[in-house]
Write a protein that holds these residues in place. Structure first.
Motif, PDB file in Angstrom:
ATOM      1  N   THR A 100       0.707  -1.219   0.008  1.00 55.43           N
ATOM      2  CA  THR A 100      -0.008  -0.082  -0.012  1.00 55.43           C
ATOM      3  C   THR A 100       0.854   1.456   0.114  1.00 55.43           C
ATOM      4  OG1 THR A 100      -1.800  -1.190   0.973  1.00 55.43           O
ATOM      5  CG2 THR A 100      -1.722   1.402   1.240  1.00 55.43           C
ATOM      6  N   LEU A 101       1.989   1.254   0.762  1.00 57.68           N
ATOM      7  CA  LEU A 101       2.947   2.445   0.756  1.00 57.68           C
ATOM      8  C   LEU A 101       3.429   2.488  -0.698  1.00 57.68           C
ATOM      9  CD1 LEU A 101       4.771   1.618   4.330  1.00 57.68           C
ATOM     10  CD2 LEU A 101       2.687   3.408   3.790  1.00 57.68           C
TER      11      LEU A 101
ATOM     12  N   VAL B 139      -5.518   2.038   4.885  1.00 53.82           N
ATOM     13  CA  VAL B 139      -4.935   3.691   5.211  1.00 53.82           C
ATOM     14  C   VAL B 139      -5.074   4.069   6.692  1.00 53.82           C
ATOM     15  CG1 VAL B 139      -5.374   5.915   4.395  1.00 53.82           C
ATOM     16  CG2 VAL B 139      -5.134   4.307   2.764  1.00 53.82           C
ATOM     17  N   ASN B 140      -6.177   3.704   7.340  1.00 55.31           N
ATOM     18  CA  ASN B 140      -6.645   4.293   8.611  1.00 55.31           C
ATOM     19  C   ASN B 140      -5.453   3.552   9.533  1.00 55.31           C
ATOM     20  OD1 ASN B 140      -8.803   5.654   7.900  1.00 55.31           O
ATOM     21  ND2 ASN B 140     -10.209   4.068   8.422  1.00 55.31           N
ATOM     22  N   THR B 141      -5.207   2.312   9.183  1.00 49.95           N
ATOM     23  CA  THR B 141      -4.117   1.670  10.152  1.00 49.95           C
ATOM     24  C   THR B 141      -2.730   2.204   9.941  1.00 49.95           C
ATOM     25  OG1 THR B 141      -5.369  -0.555  10.122  1.00 49.95           O
ATOM     26  CG2 THR B 141      -3.015  -0.625  10.617  1.00 49.95           C
TER      27      THR B 141
ATOM     28  N   GLY C  83       1.539   5.933  11.709  1.00 43.95           N
ATOM     29  CA  GLY C  83       2.618   7.055  11.379  1.00 43.95           C
ATOM     30  C   GLY C  83       3.284   6.900  10.035  1.00 43.95           C
ATOM     31  N   TYR C  84       2.590   5.901   9.377  1.00 37.58           N
ATOM     32  CA  TYR C  84       3.325   5.891   7.875  1.00 37.58           C
ATOM     33  C   TYR C  84       2.661   6.730   6.902  1.00 37.58           C
ATOM     34  CZ  TYR C  84       5.476   1.818   9.996  1.00 37.58           C
ATOM     35  OH  TYR C  84       6.315   1.164  10.919  1.00 37.58           O
ATOM     36  N   LEU C  85       1.585   7.077   6.906  1.00 40.18           N
ATOM     37  CA  LEU C  85       0.541   7.786   5.988  1.00 40.18           C
ATOM     38  C   LEU C  85      -0.056   8.875   6.857  1.00 40.18           C
ATOM     39  CD1 LEU C  85      -1.230   5.090   3.882  1.00 40.18           C
ATOM     40  CD2 LEU C  85       0.785   6.365   3.224  1.00 40.18           C
TER      41      LEU C  85
END
Length: 149
Positions: free
Chosen positions: A40-41, A73-75, A80-82
Motif C-alpha cells: 500500500t505504501l 490507510v486508517n491503520t 505514522g506511515y501515512l
C-alpha cells in the motif's frame, strides 16, 4: 512431470518464496509493518507524483476494494506511515501521502525488487532476458484480462 505441471510447480513455489523473502527483507527494515501494508505504501509512492494518490486509485492499483484500502490507510495513519490531506480547491477530495517514516520502507522495498531482478537478469543472455520478459508480459496480460471472480 509434463511442462504444464512444471510451470504450475514453478509459479506456486516461486511466488511463495518471493513473498517470504520480501517479508523477511521488510521486517528487517521495520517489523511494525506487514507486507500488504508495504505494498500500500508503494502504491501511494507511485501515485503521488501524478496527484492520483486517493483511496480509489490506490484500490485500483492494488486490485482491492476502496473499503479495504480505506481500512489499510486508517491503520497506516495510526502507525505514522501515512497522512491525509485535502486541497483548498476541493476539500472533499482527500489525498494520501507518505510520511518520512514510510519513505525508508518504500526505498528498501524498491531495493529488494531491484536486487531480485538484477540477480535474475545477470544469469541470462540478452536474448534470454528478452524472451523471459515477453513471456511474462503475456502472462500478465492474461491475468489483466481475467474477469473479476
Amino acid at each position: 512431470m509434463d511442462d504444464r505441471q512444471i510451470l504450475n510447480t514453478f509459479f506456486v513455489r516461486t511466488f511463495i518464496k518471493i513473498e517470504h523473502c520480501e517479508e523477511r527483507a521488510m521486517a528487517a527494515v521495520d517489523s511494525n509493518v506487514s507486507l500488504s501494508e508495504v505494498h500500500t505504501l508503494a502504491a501511494v509512492s507511485v501515485l503521488t507524483p501524478e496527484a492520483r494518490n486517493t483511496v480509489t486509485n490506490i484500490a485500483k492499483m492494488e486490485a482491492l476494494t476502496p473499503g479495504s484500502v480505506s481500512v489499510a490507510v486508517n491503520t497506516l495513519v495510526k502507525k505514522g506511515y501515512l497522512c491525509r490531506k485535502t486541497t483548498d480547491k476541493d476539500r472533499r477530495k482527500v489525498y494520501i501521502y507518505l510520511t518520512d517514516r514510510a519513505n525508508g520502507i518504500v526505498h528498501a522495498h524498491k531495493r529488494f525488487h531491484t536486487h531480485m531482478i538484477d540477480a535474475i537478469a545477470n544469469t541470462l543472455s540478452e536474448s534470454e532476458l528478452r524472451m523471459l520478459a515477453r513471456s511474462l508480459v503475456s502472462l500478465g496480460e492474461f491475468y489483466d484480462n481475467l474477469p473479476n471472480l
